[in-house]
Design a protein around this motif. Structure first.
Motif, mmCIF file in Angstrom:
data_model
loop_
_atom_site.group_PDB
_atom_site.id
_atom_site.type_symbol
_atom_site.label_atom_id
_atom_site.label_comp_id
_atom_site.label_asym_id
_atom_site.label_seq_id
_atom_site.Cartn_x
_atom_site.Cartn_y
_atom_site.Cartn_z
ATOM 1 N N LYS A 130 0.860 -1.186 0.000
ATOM 2 C CA LYS A 130 0.000 0.000 0.000
ATOM 3 C C LYS A 130 0.893 1.232 0.000
ATOM 4 C CE LYS A 130 -0.559 -0.349 5.030
ATOM 5 N NZ LYS A 130 -1.525 -0.432 6.140
ATOM 6 N N VAL A 165 -4.484 -5.339 9.342
ATOM 7 C CA VAL A 165 -4.734 -5.972 8.047
ATOM 8 C C VAL A 165 -4.543 -4.991 6.907
ATOM 9 C CG1 VAL A 165 -6.286 -7.699 8.975
ATOM 10 C CG2 VAL A 165 -7.238 -5.528 8.237
ATOM 11 N N THR A 168 -8.173 -1.531 3.642
ATOM 12 C CA THR A 168 -9.041 -2.465 2.925
ATOM 13 C C THR A 168 -9.108 -2.168 1.441
ATOM 14 O OG1 THR A 168 -10.961 -1.073 3.476
ATOM 15 C CG2 THR A 168 -10.459 -2.908 4.960
ATOM 16 N N LEU A 171 -7.049 -4.660 -0.483
ATOM 17 C CA LEU A 171 -7.233 -6.094 -0.275
ATOM 18 C C LEU A 171 -7.893 -6.739 -1.483
ATOM 19 C CD1 LEU A 171 -8.462 -6.262 3.431
ATOM 20 C CD2 LEU A 171 -6.143 -6.521 2.542
ATOM 21 N N GLN A 175 -8.774 -12.158 -0.215
ATOM 22 C CA GLN A 175 -8.410 -11.803 1.152
ATOM 23 C C GLN A 175 -9.650 -11.438 1.952
ATOM 24 O OE1 GLN A 175 -5.293 -8.941 -0.261
ATOM 25 N NE2 GLN A 175 -4.240 -9.585 1.605
ATOM 26 N N VAL A 176 -10.528 -10.670 1.346
ATOM 27 C CA VAL A 176 -11.753 -10.241 2.017
ATOM 28 C C VAL A 176 -12.610 -11.441 2.385
ATOM 29 C CG1 VAL A 176 -13.886 -8.918 1.744
ATOM 30 C CG2 VAL A 176 -11.728 -8.007 0.842
#
Length: 279
Positions: A130, A165, A168, A171, A175-176
């Motif tokens: 990220k 984590v 989001t 992701l 992964q979710v």
């Protein structure tokens, strides 16, 4: 007599750089080699065996696109790792200042894909790509940091469940949904990151902006495909990101001949609809 004000009689500990629920990173100085370092202290309650596995495994990785591990003591009262300190800003800071040019995004993508290909070739999945984990040094060369969420390629997590984590927005769908973690999740996150750099903002469902060169648009479509099986490998992303213009320090170590990777052959030619890369 040893200097008890020094960590391990060697490292002078400075101010906090980064803090999270699982660790705190501080400035430091190696008084033996007289160099600046970053010292990552793991929070109390960290699984010692997991921390040990993470540090020992990731210390095997050596690539200029990764932050290096110099030293560590997982069995200390407060487990720690001594890391290369890269002075600069995060990619999050850079994107907050405005969107990036297509040429810069190609170079950034190639450099990060090269680093991820190295990670994947050693059997690891980063799982935390990220904007905040990419550090831009003074030369703007990107370094991928923070393996706090890393998995082995066989699905074994190297860090304790229940930790951060990540954002989001990066992701992958699998992964979710709690499905199997593979290197495809890093490719998805990289695709989302490059879209963020191009648009200057995070998106909801990934949308490739109009006006991009067709090869880059096709690649980003496939990188952010909902289907992990349809995403190219990190190495294929590197091969599909020819760097044009003058060389820069963000050019990857291994510059491959520009070509469309094998897993993108089905979308050669004119820009295809997104469902050619989606399930």
């Amino acid at each position: 007599m040893p200097d008890t004000s020094l960590l391990a009689d060697r490292y002078r500990v400075g101010r906090v750089l980064i803090t999270s629920s699982r660790a705190e990173v501080r400035r430091g100085q190696d008084t033996v080699l007289v160099r600046d370092v970053a010292i990552k202290f793991f929070r109390p309650g960290a699984d010692t065996s997991r921390v040990d596995d993470e540090i020992r495994a990731l210390a095997r990785l050596s690539h200029r696109g990764l932050v290096s591990v110099f030293d560590a003591d997982p069995s200390a009262d407060v487990p720690y790792a001594v890391l290369e300190r890269v002075e600069g800003r995060t990619l999050h800071d850079r994107v907050s200042a405005g969107r990036m040019s297509i040429g810069d995004v190609r170079r950034l993508g190639a450099a990060l894909a090269d680093a991820l290909a190295h990670v994947h070739s050693h059997g690891f999945v980063h799982c935390g790509v990220k904007a905040a984990t990419v550090i831009l040094g003074d030369d703007d060369a990107p370094r991928l940091a923070d393996f706090g969420l890393a998995h082995l390629a066989d699905g074994t997590r190297l860090t304790k469940p229940g930790q951060d984590v990540g954002a989001t927005a990066y992701l992958a769908p699998e992964q979710v949904h709690g499905e199997n973690i593979t290197s495809a999740v890093d490719v998805y996150a990289l695709g989302r990151l490059l879209l963020e750099c191009l648009t200057g903002r995070r998106q909801g469902p990934p949308q490739v902006p109009d006006g991009l060169p067709s090869d880059l648009a096709r690649l980003l479509m496939c990188m952010t495909s909902p289907s992990a099986a349809r995403r190219p490998s990190a190495q294929a992303c590197l091969d599909a990101l020819p760097v044009v213009g003058p060389p820069t320090l963000v050019t990857p170590l291994r510059v491959s001949a520009p070509r469309v990777p094998d897993d993108l052959e089905s979308i050669r030619g004119e820009l295809s609809p997104r469902d050619r890369c989606a399930s």
